[in-house]
Design an enzyme around this catalytic site. Structure first.
Site, mmCIF file in Angstrom:
data_model
loop_
_atom_site.group_PDB
_atom_site.id
_atom_site.type_symbol
_atom_site.label_atom_id
_atom_site.label_comp_id
_atom_site.label_asym_id
_atom_site.label_seq_id
_atom_site.Cartn_x
_atom_site.Cartn_y
_atom_site.Cartn_z
ATOM 1 C CD GLU A 139 -2.520 2.543 -3.291
ATOM 2 O OE1 GLU A 139 -3.451 3.261 -3.638
ATOM 3 O OE2 GLU A 139 -1.988 2.776 -2.215
ATOM 4 C CG ASP A 182 -1.863 0.891 1.358
ATOM 5 O OD1 ASP A 182 -2.748 1.154 0.350
ATOM 6 O OD2 ASP A 182 -1.976 1.735 2.217
#
Length: 656
Positions: free
Chosen positions: A397, A368
Site C-alpha cells: 500500500e 499495510d
C-alpha cells in the site's frame, strides 16, 4: 631372519592398535549416535519456556538459518542446548533485557522433520525444557502461487461481513468488550466462520481471491475491530475465531481454486503488544526512550508521530531529519513504530511472514503502509520471501496519486538511487483517483474521459502494469457509489473499466450492492458498514437477495456477468491493450490476445449516438460478429455502432 620376524610382529601389533582404535572410535560414535537418536526420538514433550517464536519451523528452505526469540524470566543466565541431527546452535545472543535470548540455528539440508527438546541449563538449577518441532512442508515452494492479473480480489473487513458464531463476540479477558452494531467504531461480531459460510456467494459472483483485513489479535482497549494494531503476531484474535478456523478458510478456498491473501503489518504494532512491557533491546521500537520515560504530560505520543512525508523515500534532496520524521515516527499514538533497523526485529518480521505462508497456505500478502518502515528493510523482507517462493506475490500500500512514486516501488524499476523494492505489485491509487474524476466531470477539452485516458497513458513508466493492483475503493476511503454521488451508471462504468484494465482488480465487499457512506463521506465507521444478511435478524439479506432494491440486484447481476467472463478471458488477463483518445463523450479501449478481442466502450451521451467504426480499423474487427457480454446479444462490427444510452458497452469476439 629373526630380524624380519621382529619387524613383522611390530607391524602386526601396529595393525592391531589401528583396528582397536578404529573399533573404539566406531563404538564411541555409535554410542553418541544412539544417545542422539534417543534424544530426538524418545522424550517427554515439555513447554517450560513462556514463549518461543516462531512457534515451529520447517525443513527444506533455501535459507538454512532460523532465529528463535526466547522470552522467559532471567533466561539470559541460562545456556541452551540442542541434540538433534542436522540442527545446530550457531550463536546465542543476549538482549538488553535479561528475559530474552535469541538463538541462531542452522538447519542442514539433510535434516529430517520431527520434534526435539531445547534444553536450558543453569548451574544449581533443574533444566528448563521446551519441545520444538520441525515440520515437513506440505508442498513445494514453487507451488505457492500468488495472485496475479488472472485474479479478481474481494476485500473484506471481517468484523463487518458476517457473524456465524455469536459466542465469540465478546471475550471477557480482553480489553475491548464492546459489542454495539449501532456504533461504527465498536465491534460488531463478524468472524472467520462468517466468511467461510459465504464462500459460495463470493465464488458465484466471480471472485478468485479473498483479502481479509488483519485477523491477528488486537487486544486494545478500543477500536480493536479493524485489526491493524496487532498485539500478537502468532495468534488469531479469538473474537474472529481460532487458527483452526483460519486454516479451514484457506483449505476451502483452495478447494474452490481460490486464493487467500493475508493482510500484514510490518510498520507498527498495537501499544498493548506483550513486548511493549518488556522490550528486548533499547531500540526495539522507534522513539522508545520517549515512550519508556513518559509521564502524565506525555500527551499520547506528542512529538513522536510520523510526518507522513512519504516522498522522502524517493526525494534526492530530502534532509536526513525529514527522512527520519517519516520513517521513524509512530503512525498514531496507539501504534508504536517498529524499528526494522534492529536486525533481530528484522529477522522476527521476515520469519513471521514466512511462518504464515507455510501455515495457512497463503496465495499472497498485502502489506499495510508500505512506505512507512525502513525502505531497505522492506526490500530485504520482500526479497527473502520471493526468493523462497518464486511464484508468490505481495501487494504494498502506497497511497499516492503520483505514478512516479507508484513506479518507484515496483520491482526492477530503474530508480535513480539504485533502490530495488523486490515488490511485484504496488497499489494504483493514481488510477483510482483519475477514474473517479474523469467520470464525474463534464466532457470538455482536457477534462472528463481525457483524465482517464491520460492516466492509462502513464503506464509507460511501469515495469509491469498488469501486476499493479487497481480498485474503485477500499476500507479506508469512501465507497465508490458515494464517490460517484449516487450515480449508478457512473459506478457501473468505473467498475467495468477497472475489470478490463491491464491490472489486478480488487473490489470491496458490498460494492456489488451499492453500499455507501452518504451520511458522512469517508467516515470509517460508515465505510465499514455491516454487510446485510450477515447477522441473524437482518431484514435485508444480500446473500440471498431478500429485501434488496432492484438497483442493488441489478448491480449484483452486472458484476457477476463481467467477473465471470473475466475469469476465463486471456485477453483481459494478459492481452495487448489499445485505446483511442476520447471523442464526443465516448472512450473506447481494446484488450487483444490472438483470436479473443474484448471491446470496452464508455459513453456519457444520454441520447442515442452513432459511433463510427472506421477509426478502429487497425484492430481488425471489420465485418466480425461480436457478443455483448452484458446482454448476451450479438452485433455486427461494421461501419457504425449505435449507442442507445449512457453507460458501458462490453463486447467480445468469443461467441461460445
Amino acid at each position: 631372519m629373526a630380524k624380519y620376524h621382529k619387524i613383522i610382529k611390530q607391524l602386526a601389533f601396529v595393525g592391531f592398535l589401528c583396528v582397536y582404535t578404529v573399533t573404539l572410535s566406531c563404538k564411541k560414535q555409535t554410542a553418541e549416535n544412539k544417545e542422539e537418536v534417543a534424544e530426538t526420538s524418545s522424550f517427554t514433550e515439555k513447554k517450560d519456556i513462556q514463549r518461543i517464536e516462531p512457534l515451529n519451523w520447517w525443513v527444506g528452505f533455501k535459507n538454512p538459518s532460523l532465529q528463535l526469540l526466547v522470552h522467559h524470566p532471567n533466561i539470559s543466565k541460562w545456556t541452551p542446548e540442542i541434540r538433534y541431527t542436522g540442527v545446530s546452535i550457531e550463536k546465542v545472543h543476549q538482549a538488553d533485557s535479561p528475559n530474552y535470548l535469541f538463538l541462531d540455528l542452522n538447519i542442514s539440508e539433510s535434516t529430517k522433520p520431527g520434534k526435539f527438546n531445547i534444553i536450558f541449563k543453569k548451574e544449581g538449577e533443574p533444566s528448563l525444557v521446551h519441545t520444538y518441532e520441525l515440520k515437513s512442508r506440505s508442498k513445494s515452494a514453487e507451488d505457492y502461487l500468488g495472485f496475479d492479473s488472472t485474479d479478481a480480489i474481494y476485500l473484506i473487513t471481517p468484523d463487518r461481513f458476517a457473524n456465524a458464531n455469536p459466542e465469540n463476540d465478546v471475550i471477557a479477558s480482553m480489553k475491548d468488550t464492546s459489542l454495539d452494531r449501532t456504533d461504527g467504531y465498536a465491534r460488531h461480531g463478524g468472524d472467520i466462520k462468517g466468511i467461510i459460510n459465504h464462500l459460495d456467494y463470493i465464488e458465484d459472483l466471480g471472485f478468485t481471491a479473498i483479502w481479509s483485513c488483519p485477523l491477528l489479535t488486537n487486544d486494545m482497549p478500543e477500536g480493536s475491530y479493524h485489526g491493524y494494531a496487532i498485539t500478537d503476531y502468532y495468534q488469531v484474535d479469538p473474537r474472529f475465531g481460532t487458527i483452526v478456523d483460519y486454516l479451514e478458510l484457506s483449505k476451502k478456498l483452495s478447494q474452490k481454486g481460490m486464493k487467500l491473501i493475508m493482510d500484514q503489518v510490518a510498520n507498527h504494532c498495537g501499544v498493548e503488544h506483550w513486548w511493549m512491557k518488556d522490550f528486548p533491546f533499547k531500540d526495539w521500537v522507534n522513539h522508545q526512550e520517549k515512550y519508556e520515560n513518559r509521564d502524565e504530560n506525555w500527551e499520547a505520543g506528542k512529538n513522536i508521530m510520523t510526518t507522513h512525508r512519504r516522498t522522502t523515500n524517493q526525494d534526492i534532496y530530502a534532509s536526513e531529519i525529514d527522512k527520519k520524521g517519516m520513517n521513524e515516527g509512530w503512525f498514531v499514538s496507539a501504534m508504536p513504530d517498529l524499528n526494522q533497523r534492529n536486525p533481530f526485529m528484522a529477522r522476527y518480521t521476515i520469519q513471521n511472514s514466512i511462518w504464515w505462508i507455510e501455515t495457512a497456505n497463503l496465495g499472497g500478502i498485502r502489506q499495510d503502509t508500505y512506505p512507512y518502515p525502513d525502505k531497505h528493510f522492506m526490500s530485504q523482507w520482500a526479497g527473502e520471501i520471493m526468493h523462497e517462493y518464486p511464484n508468490f506475490n505481495i501487494v504494498g500500500e502506497e497511497w499516492t496519486n503520483n505514478p512516479l512514486l507508484i513506479a518507484y516501488w515496483q520491482k526492477d524499476n530503474a530508480n535513480k538511487d539504485g533502490y530495488n523494492s523486490n515488490l511485484k505489485s504496488p497499489m494504483d491509487f493514481a488510477m483510482q483517483e483519475k477514474i473517479v474524476k474523469g467520470l464525474n466531470e463534464e466532457e470538455t477539452w482536457g477534462t472528463g474521459f481525457i483524465e482517464i485516458y491520460r492516466a492509462l497513458a502513464n503506464d509507460f513508466i511501469y515495469v509491469s502494469p498488469k501486476d499493479i493492483m487497481v480498485f474503485p475503493d477500499n476500507h479506508d476511503m469512501s465507497r465508490i457509489f458515494t464517490q460517484m454521488y449516487g450515480s449508478v451508471v457512473n459506478t457501473k462504468m468505473a467498475l467495468s473499466y477497472i475489470l478490463t484494465l491491464p491490472r489486478i482488480p480488487q473490489l470491496y465487499y458490498g460494492t456489488e450492492i451499492l453500499m455507501h457512506d452518504f451520511d458522512n463521506p469517508g467516515d470509517h465507521g460508515l465505510v465499514r458498514t455491516d454487510f446485510p444478511g450477515g447477522w441473524n435478524g437482518d431484514t435485508v439479506n444480500a446473500f440471498t437477495g431478500e429485501g434488496l432494491t432492484n438497483e442493488q440486484k441489478d448491480m449484483q447481476a452486472y458484476l457477476k456477468k463481467i467477473l465471470n467472463y473475466r475469469k476465463q478471458s486471456t485477453a483481459i488477463h494478459e492481452g495487448k491493450t489499445v485505446h483511442f483518445a476520447p471523442e464526443n463523450g465516448i472512450y473506447v479501449l481494446f484488450r487483444i490476445h490472438e483470436d479473443e478481442v474484448v471491446v470496452h466502450i464508455m459513453n456519457k451521451n444520454v441520447e442515442p449516438v452513432e459511433l463510427e467504426l472506421q477509426r478502429f480499423e487497425e484492430v481488425g474487427l471489420d465485418g466480425k460478429t461480436l457478443r455483448n457480454i452484458l446482454t448476451s446479444t450479438d452485433v455486427l462490427w461494421k461501419d457504425k455502432f449505435v449507442l442507445t444510452e449512457k453507460g458501458t458497452t462490453l463486447l467480445t469476439t468469443k461467441l461460445d
